[in-house]
Write a protein that holds these residues in place. Structure first.
Motif, short mmCIF file in Angstrom:
data_model
loop_
_atom_site.label_atom_id
_atom_site.label_comp_id
_atom_site.label_asym_id
_atom_site.label_seq_id
_atom_site.Cartn_x
_atom_site.Cartn_y
_atom_site.Cartn_z
N ARG A 176 13.26 12.14 10.93
CA ARG A 176 13.75 11.22 9.90
C ARG A 176 12.64 10.27 9.44
NH1 ARG A 176 19.78 9.42 12.10
NH2 ARG A 176 20.70 11.53 12.07
N VAL A 177 11.85 9.78 10.41
CA VAL A 177 10.74 8.89 10.04
C VAL A 177 9.72 9.63 9.18
CG1 VAL A 177 8.78 7.59 10.96
CG2 VAL A 177 11.03 7.38 12.04
N ARG A 178 9.44 10.87 9.53
CA ARG A 178 8.50 11.67 8.75
C ARG A 178 9.01 11.90 7.33
NH1 ARG A 178 8.36 17.55 10.62
NH2 ARG A 178 10.32 17.40 9.45
N ASN A 179 10.28 12.26 7.21
CA ASN A 179 10.86 12.50 5.88
C ASN A 179 10.88 11.21 5.06
OD1 ASN A 179 11.31 15.16 6.61
ND2 ASN A 179 13.43 14.82 7.21
N PHE A 180 11.18 10.10 5.72
CA PHE A 180 11.19 8.82 5.00
C PHE A 180 9.78 8.46 4.53
CE2 PHE A 180 10.87 4.15 5.01
CZ PHE A 180 11.83 3.86 4.05
N SER A 181 8.78 8.72 5.38
CA SER A 181 7.40 8.43 5.00
C SER A 181 6.97 9.28 3.80
CB SER A 181 6.46 8.69 6.19
OG SER A 181 6.80 7.86 7.28
N LEU A 182 7.33 10.56 3.81
CA LEU A 182 7.01 11.44 2.68
C LEU A 182 7.70 10.97 1.41
CD1 LEU A 182 7.19 14.95 4.42
CD2 LEU A 182 5.14 13.67 3.75
N LEU A 183 8.94 10.51 1.55
CA LEU A 183 9.67 10.00 0.39
C LEU A 183 8.99 8.75 -0.17
CD1 LEU A 183 12.13 10.06 -1.50
CD2 LEU A 183 13.39 8.74 0.23
N VAL A 184 8.56 7.85 0.72
CA VAL A 184 7.88 6.63 0.27
C VAL A 184 6.58 6.97 -0.45
CG1 VAL A 184 6.68 4.56 1.07
CG2 VAL A 184 8.91 5.14 2.03
N ILE A 185 5.82 7.92 0.11
CA ILE A 185 4.56 8.34 -0.54
C ILE A 185 4.84 8.94 -1.92
CG2 ILE A 185 2.63 9.96 -0.38
CD1 ILE A 185 2.75 9.59 2.66
N PHE A 186 5.85 9.78 -2.02
CA PHE A 186 6.20 10.40 -3.30
C PHE A 186 6.60 9.35 -4.33
CE2 PHE A 186 9.52 12.18 -6.09
CZ PHE A 186 8.79 13.18 -6.71
N VAL A 187 7.42 8.36 -3.89
CA VAL A 187 7.85 7.30 -4.81
C VAL A 187 6.65 6.48 -5.27
CG1 VAL A 187 9.20 5.17 -4.97
CG2 VAL A 187 10.20 7.19 -3.91
N LEU A 188 5.74 6.16 -4.34
CA LEU A 188 4.56 5.37 -4.71
C LEU A 188 3.66 6.13 -5.69
CD1 LEU A 188 3.61 3.77 -1.26
CD2 LEU A 188 4.67 2.64 -3.23
N VAL A 189 3.48 7.43 -5.47
CA VAL A 189 2.67 8.24 -6.38
C VAL A 189 3.31 8.28 -7.77
CG1 VAL A 189 1.84 10.58 -6.85
CG2 VAL A 189 1.61 9.61 -4.56
N CYS A 190 4.62 8.50 -7.80
CA CYS A 190 5.32 8.53 -9.09
C CYS A 190 5.23 7.18 -9.79
CB CYS A 190 6.77 8.94 -8.89
SG CYS A 190 7.00 10.64 -8.36
N LEU A 191 5.40 6.08 -9.03
CA LEU A 191 5.32 4.75 -9.61
C LEU A 191 3.92 4.48 -10.14
CD1 LEU A 191 6.70 2.05 -10.17
CD2 LEU A 191 6.04 1.30 -7.87
N GLY A 192 2.87 4.90 -9.41
CA GLY A 192 1.50 4.70 -9.87
C GLY A 192 1.23 5.50 -11.14
N ALA A 193 1.71 6.74 -11.19
CA ALA A 193 1.52 7.57 -12.39
C ALA A 193 2.23 6.95 -13.58
CB ALA A 193 2.02 8.98 -12.12
#
Length: 209
Positions: A176-193
């Motif tokens: 769950r921690v791994r999936n949450f970390s991947l989700l946070v990274i994806f959201v940050l990348v999308c927000l930066g783009a």
């Protein structure tokens, strides 16, 4: 000689202990508790021996309850010997708690308590079993060792099952921690783009670039 050695080994690892301690009397007493763990269905025998007497200026109370919420015995204002026997309804820890209420203000009083807790095969009355079933001493000893061995095996199986349960919980938490970390990274990348695209369009609209 082998029987004596095996008997000594099982005695060392069986659940049986005795404690001697004092419980001071107080106007607002704090509980003094001793905790032990038993498996489901195990016989538990609690022997309590105190000094003093009822009416000596202090009120000693005792309660035995397990972590599941079952109360096995509650006694108020007692002195002398008490024997409590019960079968554990489930594998859980249980507490033997004492409170000593001071009735005479300004005095320093206490009760000395000797607590003996036995569980499993150690709690059984082997003398009665020997007399009832007409067993020889060696037969009683072998039967007692057999029951102790079974309890040790059950305890090891319980610890193994608990370790497996904790391991599964740990793996699930890590996943769950791994999936949450991947989700946070994806959201940050999308927000930066999105921010880069927004700023580029803004600067183009202002004819800055």
């Amino acid at each position: 000689m082998q029987i004596n050695a095996l008997s000594l080994l099982t005695l060392l690892i069986s659940t049986c202990f005795a404690l001697h301690f004092d419980v001071p009397a107080s106007l607002k007493p704090e509980p003094v508790c001793v905790r032990d763990f038993v498996q489901e269905g195990q016989l538990v025998v609690v022997n309590i021996d105190t000094d003093g007497s009822v009416g000596d200026g202090q009120v000693l109370s005792m309660v035995i309850r397990d972590s599941v919420g079952n109360e096995h015995r509650r006694t108020k204002d007692f002195a002398g010997e008490i024997r409590v026997a019960f079968s554990a309804p489930s594998s859980a820890a249980f507490d033997v708690c004492f409170e000593n209420l001071l009735q005479i203000k300004g005095r320093s009083l206490s009760r000395s308590i000797e607590l003996d807790i036995e569980s499993g095969s150690e709690a059984r009355d082997w003398n009665m079993i020997q007399a009832t079933e007409k067993l020889k001493p060696i037969e009683v000893e072998l039967r007692r060792i057999e029951e102790m061995t079974d309890e040790i095996v059950d305890e090891l199986n319980y610890l193994k099952a608990r370790e497996e349960r904790l391991r599964d919980t740990n793996e699930s938490t890590n996943r769950r921690v791994r999936n949450f970390s991947l989700l946070v990274i994806f959201v940050l990348v999308c927000l930066g783009a999105w921010q880069i695209n927004y700023l580029r369009n803004y600067f183009k609209a202002r004819h800055i670039i």
